[in-house]
Design an enzyme around this catalytic site. Structure first.
Site, PDB file in Angstrom:
ATOM      1  N   LEU A 226      27.061  20.685 -21.852  1.00  0.00           N
ATOM      2  CA  LEU A 226      28.155  21.062 -23.225  1.00  0.00           C
ATOM      3  C   LEU A 226      29.507  20.492 -22.483  1.00  0.00           C
ATOM      4  O   LEU A 226      29.665  20.529 -21.146  1.00  0.00           O
ATOM      5  CB  LEU A 226      28.132  22.336 -23.087  1.00  0.00           C
ATOM      6  CG  LEU A 226      27.176  23.135 -23.932  1.00  0.00           C
ATOM      7  CD1 LEU A 226      27.028  24.934 -23.756  1.00  0.00           C
ATOM      8  CD2 LEU A 226      27.010  22.602 -25.245  1.00  0.00           C
ATOM      9  N   ASP A 227      30.387  20.181 -23.307  1.00  0.00           N
ATOM     10  CA  ASP A 227      31.770  19.482 -22.869  1.00  0.00           C
ATOM     11  C   ASP A 227      32.598  20.695 -22.179  1.00  0.00           C
ATOM     12  O   ASP A 227      32.244  21.908 -22.296  1.00  0.00           O
ATOM     13  CB  ASP A 227      32.436  19.097 -24.042  1.00  0.00           C
ATOM     14  CG  ASP A 227      31.787  18.147 -24.740  1.00  0.00           C
ATOM     15  OD1 ASP A 227      30.869  17.205 -24.085  1.00  0.00           O
ATOM     16  OD2 ASP A 227      32.165  17.717 -26.118  1.00  0.00           O
ATOM     17  N   PHE A 228      33.534  20.199 -21.599  1.00  0.00           N
ATOM     18  CA  PHE A 228      34.423  21.280 -20.762  1.00  0.00           C
ATOM     19  C   PHE A 228      35.064  22.372 -21.816  1.00  0.00           C
ATOM     20  O   PHE A 228      35.198  23.509 -21.379  1.00  0.00           O
ATOM     21  CB  PHE A 228      35.654  20.385 -20.144  1.00  0.00           C
ATOM     22  CG  PHE A 228      36.297  21.201 -19.257  1.00  0.00           C
ATOM     23  CD1 PHE A 228      36.160  21.514 -17.970  1.00  0.00           C
ATOM     24  CD2 PHE A 228      37.791  21.158 -19.603  1.00  0.00           C
ATOM     25  CE1 PHE A 228      36.709  22.219 -16.928  1.00  0.00           C
ATOM     26  CE2 PHE A 228      38.485  22.029 -18.740  1.00  0.00           C
ATOM     27  CZ  PHE A 228      38.191  22.512 -17.763  1.00  0.00           C
TER      28      PHE A 228
END
Length: 385
Positions: A226-228
């Site tokens: 998952l992205d930041f």
């Protein structure tokens, strides 16, 4: 008449037999009589009571006859280090004899209670090590090419299969492998924004692995990323085979996201997103696009996709001219994010559900496990280490 004493009559003393005399004889006295250089009587009784336990049932051994001409016996066959098949004791190494300084596994023999049940067919090296939590399959293949893994003292090869009797070492360290059906462990984690899905970050940002519990053996493997700035459901497992099954594109597991965008999708934009849109790394499309409503400038949508490319959902909305202000994953395959699992909290999936997710038969439930199954799953909140 003379007075006779009132004493019982005793039979006259008889001379002891030779056998009784030998039994009553003190062994120290017999040794002193023989002397240190006297020949030992083989027919005499042993000095220890339990000597029969260590006695050789074949009787006294006769010395080997010397060869004619006083020739010395033939020398033993030397060991051949390079060829394990011609090694005189190759069968022992194949059965897994412990080396010097290594302790054998505890148990009660081959049929003991603690003896592991072994599989009948060997498995590929990278699969077994991945299931043991050593590393991922790709990393193990790189280690094999680099010569960091050995099997029975020889360098491993790609695609090599190993069985219960093989000894695998990584960087010279023996890896304990048990060929049993071990139930995988699966963690359900609610990732908040501001954490990176990586073990090492050059920028020093907090990682999701800092909140997870420690493992005695193996390590946690993240199922996807998952992205930041993306929150929601993130799965972890200690089984490399299960992680590969959940992430490989050929299985096409659906990911469901709740997306909040600035503005609202037009009919043509929604149609292009469901029929297919061209991105830099290939075409992409949503399996489902549902309007969830909203207030003001923000609008919510529910989308499903069967891929897990980097920032794919954000890039698809950017391709039609819209910006994603918030993104949250709510489902991965058949696993949904529990409503009571708040951000930064994790819970462990029950063992029967983890086995069903991996396609394994459910374990044999015991009375203690039945009592635990009735209790609600415990939620954990940990601080970053």
């Amino acid at each position: 008449m003379p007075h006779k004493p009132n004493r019982p009559l005793r039979p006259p003393l008889k001379k002891k037999s030779d056998a009784i005399e030998i039994l009553d004889r003190d062994p120290r006295e017999s040794r002193s009589r023989r002397g240190e250089g006297a020949p030992r009587d083989e027919d005499a009784q042993p000095s220890r009571k339990d000597a029969h336990l260590s006695a050789d049932p074949r009787g006294p051994r006769t010395p080997r006859p010397q060869r004619a001409g006083g020739a010395a016996p033939a020398p033993r066959r030397p060991r051949i280090e390079g060829d394990p098949a011609r090694h005189p004791e190759a069968h022992k190494s194949a059965l897994g004899q412990p080396e010097r300084g290594e302790r054998p596994a505890r148990g009660r023999g081959q049929g003991g209670r603690n003896a592991p049940t072994t599989l009948t067919e060997p498995e590929r090296l990278q699969k077994v090590l991945a299931q043991a939590g050593v590393a991922s399959r790709r990393e193990i293949e790189e280690w094999v090419v680099a010569g960091r893994i050995s099997v029975n003292g020889l360098p491993a090869s790609l695609g090599q299969k190993i069985g219960p009797g093989d000894r695998v070492k990584v960087n010279g360290k023996l890896i304990p492998l048990r060929f049993t059906q071990r139930s995988p462990r699966v963690l359900i984690y609610h990732k908040p924004e501001g954490e990176i899905v990586s073990r090492d970050d050059p920028e020093g940002r907090p990682t999701v692995f800092e909140r997870l519990p420690m493992l005695r053996k193996g390590r946690w493997l993240a199922v996807g990323r998952l992205d930041f700035n993306t929150s929601g459901l993130l799965l972890f497992t200690n089984d490399g085979d299960l992680a590969n099954k959940l992430m490989h594109p050929r299985y096409e597991l659906e990911r469901e996201y709740a997306v909040r965008i600035l503005g609202e999708l037009a009919e043509e934009q929604a149609k292009s997103l469901t029929e297919g849109i061209q991105l830099e790394d290939g075409p992409a499309k949503f399996n489902l696009l549902r309007d969830e409503g909203g207030e003001g400038a923000n609008h919510w949508y529910r989308v499903t996709i069967s891929e897990g490319r980097n920032r794919e959902v954000r890039r698809m909305f950017e391709a039609v001219g819209l910006t994603v202000s918030r993104l949250m994953r709510v489902r991965y395959g058949s696993v949904e994010l529990p409503a009571r699992l708040k951000r930064g909290m994790w819970m462990e999936m029950p063992e029967p559900e983890a086995c069903a997710l991996a396609g394994l038969p459910p374990p044999q439930p015991s009375r203690q496990q039945d009592e635990r199954a009735k209790r609600p799953v415990k939620l954990h909140r940990t601080q970053p280490r």
